[in-house]
Motif scaffolding. Structure first.
Motif, mmCIF file in Angstrom:
data_model
loop_
_atom_site.group_PDB
_atom_site.id
_atom_site.type_symbol
_atom_site.label_atom_id
_atom_site.label_comp_id
_atom_site.label_asym_id
_atom_site.label_seq_id
_atom_site.Cartn_x
_atom_site.Cartn_y
_atom_site.Cartn_z
ATOM 1 N N GLY A 109 10.554 -10.670 -51.297
ATOM 2 C CA GLY A 109 9.574 -9.725 -50.786
ATOM 3 C C GLY A 109 10.185 -8.811 -49.736
ATOM 4 N N PRO A 110 9.463 -7.754 -49.346
ATOM 5 C CA PRO A 110 10.052 -6.716 -48.498
ATOM 6 C C PRO A 110 10.417 -7.160 -47.083
ATOM 7 C CG PRO A 110 7.707 -6.321 -48.827
ATOM 8 C CD PRO A 110 8.087 -7.413 -49.774
ATOM 9 N N VAL A 111 9.571 -7.951 -46.440
ATOM 10 C CA VAL A 111 9.831 -8.314 -45.042
ATOM 11 C C VAL A 111 10.951 -9.336 -44.940
ATOM 12 C CG1 VAL A 111 8.842 -9.252 -42.927
ATOM 13 C CG2 VAL A 111 7.457 -7.774 -44.399
ATOM 14 N N CYS A 124 14.312 3.286 -49.138
ATOM 15 C CA CYS A 124 13.040 3.542 -49.809
ATOM 16 C C CYS A 124 13.119 2.878 -51.176
ATOM 17 C CB CYS A 124 12.805 5.048 -49.948
ATOM 18 S SG CYS A 124 11.345 5.480 -50.944
ATOM 19 N N ILE A 125 12.199 1.972 -51.451
ATOM 20 C CA ILE A 125 12.128 1.265 -52.727
ATOM 21 C C ILE A 125 10.864 1.709 -53.448
ATOM 22 C CG2 ILE A 125 11.840 -0.991 -53.849
ATOM 23 C CD1 ILE A 125 13.338 -2.231 -51.491
ATOM 24 N N LEU A 126 11.015 2.060 -54.714
ATOM 25 C CA LEU A 126 9.862 2.319 -55.577
ATOM 26 C C LEU A 126 9.755 1.182 -56.585
ATOM 27 C CD1 LEU A 126 7.565 3.974 -56.867
ATOM 28 C CD2 LEU A 126 9.330 5.194 -58.179
ATOM 29 N N ASP A 127 8.655 0.461 -56.535
ATOM 30 C CA ASP A 127 8.380 -0.644 -57.458
ATOM 31 C C ASP A 127 7.299 -0.162 -58.424
ATOM 32 O OD1 ASP A 127 7.572 -2.925 -58.776
ATOM 33 O OD2 ASP A 127 7.530 -4.194 -56.992
ATOM 34 N N THR A 128 7.719 0.311 -59.601
ATOM 35 C CA THR A 128 6.748 0.875 -60.545
ATOM 36 C C THR A 128 5.893 -0.207 -61.198
ATOM 37 O OG1 THR A 128 8.374 0.846 -62.338
ATOM 38 C CG2 THR A 128 8.214 2.865 -61.030
ATOM 39 N N VAL A 133 5.502 1.484 -52.798
ATOM 40 C CA VAL A 133 6.660 2.106 -52.155
ATOM 41 C C VAL A 133 6.928 1.338 -50.868
ATOM 42 C CG1 VAL A 133 7.582 4.180 -51.037
ATOM 43 C CG2 VAL A 133 6.187 4.384 -53.109
ATOM 44 N N ILE A 134 8.182 0.967 -50.651
ATOM 45 C CA ILE A 134 8.546 0.209 -49.449
ATOM 46 C C ILE A 134 9.581 0.989 -48.669
ATOM 47 C CG2 ILE A 134 9.553 -1.913 -48.555
ATOM 48 C CD1 ILE A 134 8.061 -1.926 -52.017
ATOM 49 N N LEU A 135 9.328 1.204 -47.388
ATOM 50 C CA LEU A 135 10.264 1.873 -46.486
ATOM 51 C C LEU A 135 10.740 0.862 -45.444
ATOM 52 C CD1 LEU A 135 8.274 5.171 -45.749
ATOM 53 C CD2 LEU A 135 9.811 4.693 -47.676
ATOM 54 N N HIS A 185 11.227 -1.891 -38.585
ATOM 55 C CA HIS A 185 9.941 -1.983 -39.278
ATOM 56 C C HIS A 185 10.108 -1.828 -40.789
ATOM 57 C CE1 HIS A 185 8.060 -1.663 -35.357
ATOM 58 N NE2 HIS A 185 6.877 -1.761 -35.902
ATOM 59 N N VAL A 186 9.163 -2.434 -41.487
ATOM 60 C CA VAL A 186 8.984 -2.237 -42.918
ATOM 61 C C VAL A 186 7.566 -1.746 -43.142
ATOM 62 C CG1 VAL A 186 8.719 -3.418 -45.131
ATOM 63 C CG2 VAL A 186 10.699 -3.903 -43.708
#
Length: 553
Positions: A109-111, A124-128, A133-135, A185-186
């Motif tokens: 996961g992102p965190v 920057c992640i794009l999860d279609t 969108v994760i920054l 930060h995320v």
């Protein structure tokens, strides 16, 4: 160092908006790629590449055959990517350090992913598959990342704010709230069926000045009972990991403790790692600059291929507007100190093949190196000031280091902001981190005393602020700027400045001149700088160290 750019949920012609991505071409001069995401409406990812690792497979947006629905664009370096691959049993398909980001995102996961990264990054992640969108941004904000999201759900992201101007048609640029992602930060955005974005989660995974949550500390047995030995070991390891590159590595060398120590360690480690080229060092200053004299002494001692650049007052003054445009700042201290670095970076770009440069930024904040720390009322007050400076680094010195060098396609690396070093150093008793015997950064200096890395006169050289060190002894750089501004800004204009610029109202002609140049390129964005950098516990109206009573000539 690269440039990333993305838009999501645009109701306009995305191909037209993609022209804005070229505002950051300087960050990645080696290659450019813009990609519309097929079968995913109103979404576009852009990437300007500076090749550092894996020339063939390092282009972005990055996708892996194992995770075809995940797109990654990022700027920076992940120094522990090989250790992460081993620890989490990743099946890597490239030599690119950022590949570990995709694997960790999918499995943790992102965190939790961000908590494992040791490096300097903005991504920057794009999860279609999950329409997200994760920054994310590193702990100290070493790598920049700006974004805005309108009430209509249009999200735009860029390494520099200038790449976001002219994108939104629902608001003009002066009204648009373009902000930087807070360091450490995320952010997670949900995308609806038309690709419009809404912020769903913001998490601080690590705050500057705190020991990281993730397990980056060295094994207990690696430490000794000698604090100075530990400090020296951690600084050396921080430099070593930052030699990870397939391009030539060099050093900015002012002749002060921080840059000299980094350079000495680079020279030492380059032999250990078998680098086949001589280390290049770079210094800039005006005729009679104390920095030039000290840097030459260090370069001769270390045997580097030294480049000394003389800057005239006229060249410095002419470069101010371009410097402010690239910095996206009007802070007086930041602008003064950036002009020399901006011109020096131009020289490196135009005259050498060095691309990765190491520098001493961050040491003054972490190790209480500013001259005004001599006036701290207590050890605890000094510690709190150090933490405050580290939290705001991304607005001042780190911003200067990144953007003044990125303007000329260089990647800067800052060992003194290494997680292992900062975590250990800040865990020490505040009493031993204060200036001692009238000497700032005494602990770091004494940690290398007797090592033979540097001459004692350099190891124990008193602090000289960068913008002052490039000056001649007869007339400081800040005095040259002020004399010029006295001719360009009238008293009447200065008197009316607080009503024109109520946020951070300029109090001097120099400050007003910088603000006018900033507003010319970024109207209405004065809020990007929350306050002017000034020394604490000191009676001065000017941030230059040469105005302080305890300044050492």
């Amino acid at each position: 160092m690269c440039g990333i750019w993305a838009v999501f949920g645009s109701d306009e012609n995305v191909s037209v908006q993609c022209n804005a991505s070229h505002m950051i071409t300087h960050r990645g001069p080696d290659a450019f790629r813009i990609e519309n995401i097929h079968h995913f409406q109103n979404c576009c990812l852009g990437f300007h590449r500076l090749f550092i690792l894996d020339d063939l497979r390092g282009m972005q947006p990055m996708r892996l055959y194992t995770y075809p629905h995940t797109y990654l664009i990022y700027n920076g370096e992940i120094y522990n990517h090989k250790a992460l691959a081993k620890e989490f049993d990743m099946m890597l398909s490239t030599e690119v350090d950022g590949e570990s980001i995709i694997h960790l995102y999918q499995t943790h996961g992102p965190v939790a992913m961000a908590e494992q990264l040791d490096g300097e990054f903005a991504f920057c992640i794009l999860d279609t598959a999950n329409r997200k969108v994760i920054l994310g941004r590193d702990t100290f904000g070493i790598k920049p990342l700006f974004r805005f999201c309108t009430k209509e759900g249009f999200l735009a992201v860029c390494s520099e704010a200038k790449g976001l101007f002219g994108l939104s048609h629902s608001q003009n640029d002066a009204e648009l709230q373009i902000e930087s992602l807070p360091p450490g930060h995320v952010e997670v955005y949900d995308l609806d069926i038309e690709g419009h974005a809404s912020l769903s989660q913001r998490v601080c995974f690590n705050k500057a000045g705190q020991i990281p949550k993730y397990q980056l500390a060295l094994p207990t047995e690696a430490y000794t009972n000698n604090v100075k030995e530990n400090v020296a070991m951690l600084i050396e390891r921080a430099v070593e990991k930052r030699l990870m590159a397939e391009r030539r590595v060099g050093c900015l060398l002012s002749g002060g403790l921080d840059s000299s120590l980094v350079t000495a360690l680079v020279v030492k480690l380059s032999k250990k790692l078998g680098l086949t080229y001589p280390i290049q060092t770079f210094s800039i200053g005006m005729e009679g600059s104390p920095d030039l004299k000290a840097a030459k002494k260090v370069a001769n001692f270390l045997g580097t291929e030294h480049h000394e650049i003389l800057m005239t007052p006229e060249e410095g003054l002419q470069a101010i507007e371009d410097t402010i445009r690239h910095l996206e700042s009007y802070d007086v201290t930041t602008v003064r100190a950036s002009v020399g670095m901006f011109l020096l970076s131009k020289y490196i770009h135009d005259n050498t093949d060095t691309v990765v440069i190491l520098s001493g930024e961050g040491a003054d904040e972490v190790a209480q190196g500013y001259i005004y720390f001599h006036q701290a009322p207590s050890a605890q007050a000094a510690h709190e000031e150090s933490v405050r400076l580290m939290e705001d680094l991304h607005l001042y010195d780190v911003l200067r280091a990144d953007k003044a060098t990125a303007a000329w396609g260089l990647e800067i690396r800052v060992p003194f902001l290494d997680h292992q070093f900062t975590s250990y150093y800040l865990s020490l008793d505040p009493e031993i981190r204060q200036p001692k015997q009238g000497i700032e950064k005494h602990l770091i200096r004494s940690s290398f005393d007797g090592s033979g890395l540097l001459p004692n006169e350099i190891l124990w050289r008193p602090k000289e602020a960068f913008s002052d060190g490039v000056s001649s002894v007869e007339k400081s750089w800040f005095e040259i700027i002020q004399d010029d501004c006295n001719e360009k800004i009238s008293k009447k204009e200065l008197d009316s400045a607080p009503s024109v610029y109520p946020h951070n109202p300029p109090r001097t002609r120099e400050a007003l001149y910088f603000r006018k140049l900033f507003e010319k390129h970024y109207p209405g964005k004065g809020y990007w700088i929350p306050y002017f950098w000034m020394p604490s516990w000191s009676e001065t109206n000017d941030p230059s160290a040469r105005t302080l009573k305890h300044y050492k000539q």
